[in-house]
Design an enzyme around this catalytic site. Sequence first.
Site, PDB file in Angstrom:
ATOM      1  N   PRO A 109       6.170  24.200  -4.001  1.00 53.78           N
ATOM      2  CA  PRO A 109       5.400  24.963  -4.988  1.00 53.78           C
ATOM      3  C   PRO A 109       6.242  25.230  -6.242  1.00 53.78           C
ATOM      4  O   PRO A 109       7.425  25.568  -6.130  1.00 53.78           O
ATOM      5  CB  PRO A 109       5.081  26.275  -4.265  1.00 53.78           C
ATOM      6  CG  PRO A 109       5.286  26.000  -2.826  1.00 53.78           C
ATOM      7  CD  PRO A 109       6.306  24.915  -2.737  1.00 53.78           C
ATOM      8  N   ASP A 148      13.222  23.749  -1.574  1.00 48.94           N
ATOM      9  CA  ASP A 148      14.208  22.872  -2.219  1.00 48.94           C
ATOM     10  C   ASP A 148      15.580  23.542  -2.119  1.00 48.94           C
ATOM     11  O   ASP A 148      15.787  24.622  -2.689  1.00 48.94           O
ATOM     12  CB  ASP A 148      13.802  22.664  -3.687  1.00 48.94           C
ATOM     13  CG  ASP A 148      14.722  21.705  -4.419  1.00 48.94           C
ATOM     14  OD1 ASP A 148      15.894  21.538  -3.987  1.00 48.94           O
ATOM     15  OD2 ASP A 148      14.298  21.136  -5.431  1.00 48.94           O
ATOM     16  N   HIS A 206      15.203  18.039   6.539  1.00 51.94           N
ATOM     17  CA  HIS A 206      16.036  16.876   6.193  1.00 51.94           C
ATOM     18  C   HIS A 206      17.435  17.135   6.746  1.00 51.94           C
ATOM     19  O   HIS A 206      17.932  18.256   6.648  1.00 51.94           O
ATOM     20  CB  HIS A 206      16.113  16.707   4.677  1.00 51.94           C
ATOM     21  CG  HIS A 206      14.880  16.119   4.073  1.00 51.94           C
ATOM     22  ND1 HIS A 206      13.653  16.725   4.160  1.00 51.94           N
ATOM     23  CD2 HIS A 206      14.690  14.965   3.391  1.00 51.94           C
ATOM     24  CE1 HIS A 206      12.756  15.966   3.545  1.00 51.94           C
ATOM     25  NE2 HIS A 206      13.354  14.897   3.060  1.00 51.94           N
ATOM     26  N   GLU A 209      21.561  13.312   5.399  1.00 51.92           N
ATOM     27  CA  GLU A 209      21.362  12.246   4.397  1.00 51.92           C
ATOM     28  C   GLU A 209      22.716  11.843   3.808  1.00 51.92           C
ATOM     29  O   GLU A 209      22.885  10.734   3.323  1.00 51.92           O
ATOM     30  CB  GLU A 209      20.431  12.720   3.284  1.00 51.92           C
ATOM     31  CG  GLU A 209      19.001  12.889   3.732  1.00 51.92           C
ATOM     32  CD  GLU A 209      18.148  13.540   2.671  1.00 51.92           C
ATOM     33  OE1 GLU A 209      17.521  12.829   1.883  1.00 51.92           O
ATOM     34  OE2 GLU A 209      18.123  14.797   2.620  1.00 51.92           O
TER      35      GLU A 209
HETATM   36  P1  5GP Z   1       7.408  17.510  -4.438  1.00 51.22           P
HETATM   37  O1  5GP Z   1       7.996  18.520  -3.495  1.00 51.22           O
HETATM   38  O2  5GP Z   1       7.646  17.882  -5.883  1.00 51.22           O
HETATM   39  O3  5GP Z   1       5.961  17.233  -4.151  1.00 51.22           O
HETATM   40  O4  5GP Z   1       8.122  16.100  -4.157  1.00 51.22           O
HETATM   41  C1  5GP Z   1       9.367  15.746  -4.721  1.00 51.22           C
HETATM   42  C2  5GP Z   1      10.489  16.554  -4.123  1.00 51.22           C
HETATM   43  O5  5GP Z   1      10.638  16.227  -2.726  1.00 51.22           O
HETATM   44  C3  5GP Z   1      11.855  16.255  -4.706  1.00 51.22           C
HETATM   45  O6  5GP Z   1      12.114  16.992  -5.880  1.00 51.22           O
HETATM   46  C4  5GP Z   1      12.811  16.638  -3.564  1.00 51.22           C
HETATM   47  O7  5GP Z   1      13.029  18.031  -3.540  1.00 51.22           O
HETATM   48  C5  5GP Z   1      12.011  16.271  -2.339  1.00 51.22           C
HETATM   49  N1  5GP Z   1      12.382  14.924  -1.838  1.00 51.22           N
HETATM   50  C6  5GP Z   1      11.706  13.772  -1.992  1.00 51.22           C
HETATM   51  N2  5GP Z   1      12.340  12.742  -1.365  1.00 51.22           N
HETATM   52  C7  5GP Z   1      13.433  13.262  -0.805  1.00 51.22           C
HETATM   53  C8  5GP Z   1      14.490  12.714  -0.014  1.00 51.22           C
HETATM   54  O8  5GP Z   1      14.565  11.516   0.293  1.00 51.22           O
HETATM   55  N3  5GP Z   1      15.456  13.575   0.392  1.00 51.22           N
HETATM   56  C9  5GP Z   1      15.427  14.912   0.093  1.00 51.22           C
HETATM   57  N4  5GP Z   1      16.414  15.673   0.562  1.00 51.22           N
HETATM   58  N5  5GP Z   1      14.455  15.458  -0.648  1.00 51.22           N
HETATM   59  C10 5GP Z   1      13.465  14.646  -1.095  1.00 51.22           C
END
Ligand code: 5GP
Length: 346
Positions: A109, A148, A206, A209
């Site tokens: 969000p 995040d 996650h 990574e």
């Molecule tokens: P949103 O949450 O804005 O819909 O999707 C994008 C967000 O998902 C990115 O800013 C990041 O926080 C998260 N995200 C997308 N792919 C990855 C990934 O491969 N690894 C991690 N740790 N976060 C990801």
Amino acid sequence: MDIQKMCKSLPKIELHAHLNGSLSTETLKKLHRLHNPNDNNYPEIFSLGEKEFLDENGKPVPPLRLCFQTFAAIQKLTITSESLYLATCEVIREFSEDNVIYLELRSTPRKVEGLLTKVEYIEAIILAIKECAKKYPTILVKLLISVDRKQGCQNAEENIDLAIKFMKKYPSYIVGIDLSGEPTMGDAFLHLLETSREAGLKIAAHCAEVPNEEEIMRILNFKPDRLGHCTCVHPNLKGSEKLFNELLKSKIPVELCLTSNVKCETVPSYALHQFKYYYEAGHPICIATDDKGVFDTTLSAEFEIICNQFGCEKHDLIKLSKSAVSYSFASEEEKVKLLSIIEQHQ
Ligand code: 5GP
């Protein structure tokens, strides 16, 4: 039937898809037009791996960092309720066209000054999920609220509070929390995730990574319901025997996103992807796209990769899809329905 057609025709389960990373180029263009009706100059948002990008010192930007810069560029196009609604509908339509029958979307969000509150952000996505249930009845969609790790404790708290409130209001749509964000930064906020777990939300985190044994152990000990990636766990992938054994012992299902990891260069190649170690060990896994827009993939394409690289056949894919149903955050009744759809394809 050739492998490509077989993978496309199978009913599939997607458990790891970030909303903004899943937007196709076609959708990004629609969003650009929505915000700039008189501007036909579509800004360049690329698929990872298409070309090399240089930083201010003329050095190539590492792919993992580039990927997070790409998310930030995409997020500039989902800044109103209307654009989020459109984005969500398009993502659901595309997954449905790929014969995905169950989709867990996840999204962080975001407040956009003067345009959008976090509450409106979540409501726009829920409205899209509700409307799409009528338009695309063959796909069942749920939402995980993302935290995040880079955005700090206050944001994490806000998102978790909102997730709990929305779960109470829309229990059939809001099912869990996703811990994501740039893995080299911030914190895992496990004490806050515990609050959401106590409130009844499932947790997908996650994990590994990048190499970080201390944090990986903390996440494993926390026992999330599912783990994302778990790349740097096996000793051959910058992990250790200890980490690998601990993960196997935990039996926590791992969401594997092969193209994402190859394009971000967290693994050297498809053949050396952690899929191999978990699959051979019989550890619970599912196959997912992560960010189908940014990595220019589909769930069918990911299935095709494991057929070509690891010799999986139709019955293996069906087995993977059936176990993905059991790892999903759907209700027991929904799981029974999903399983029966998959079984019809055996
Ligand atoms: P949103 O949450 O804005 O819909 O999707 C994008 C967000 O998902 C990115 O800013 C990041 O926080 C998260 N995200 C997308 N792919 C990855 C990934 O491969 N690894 C991690 N740790 N976060 C990801």
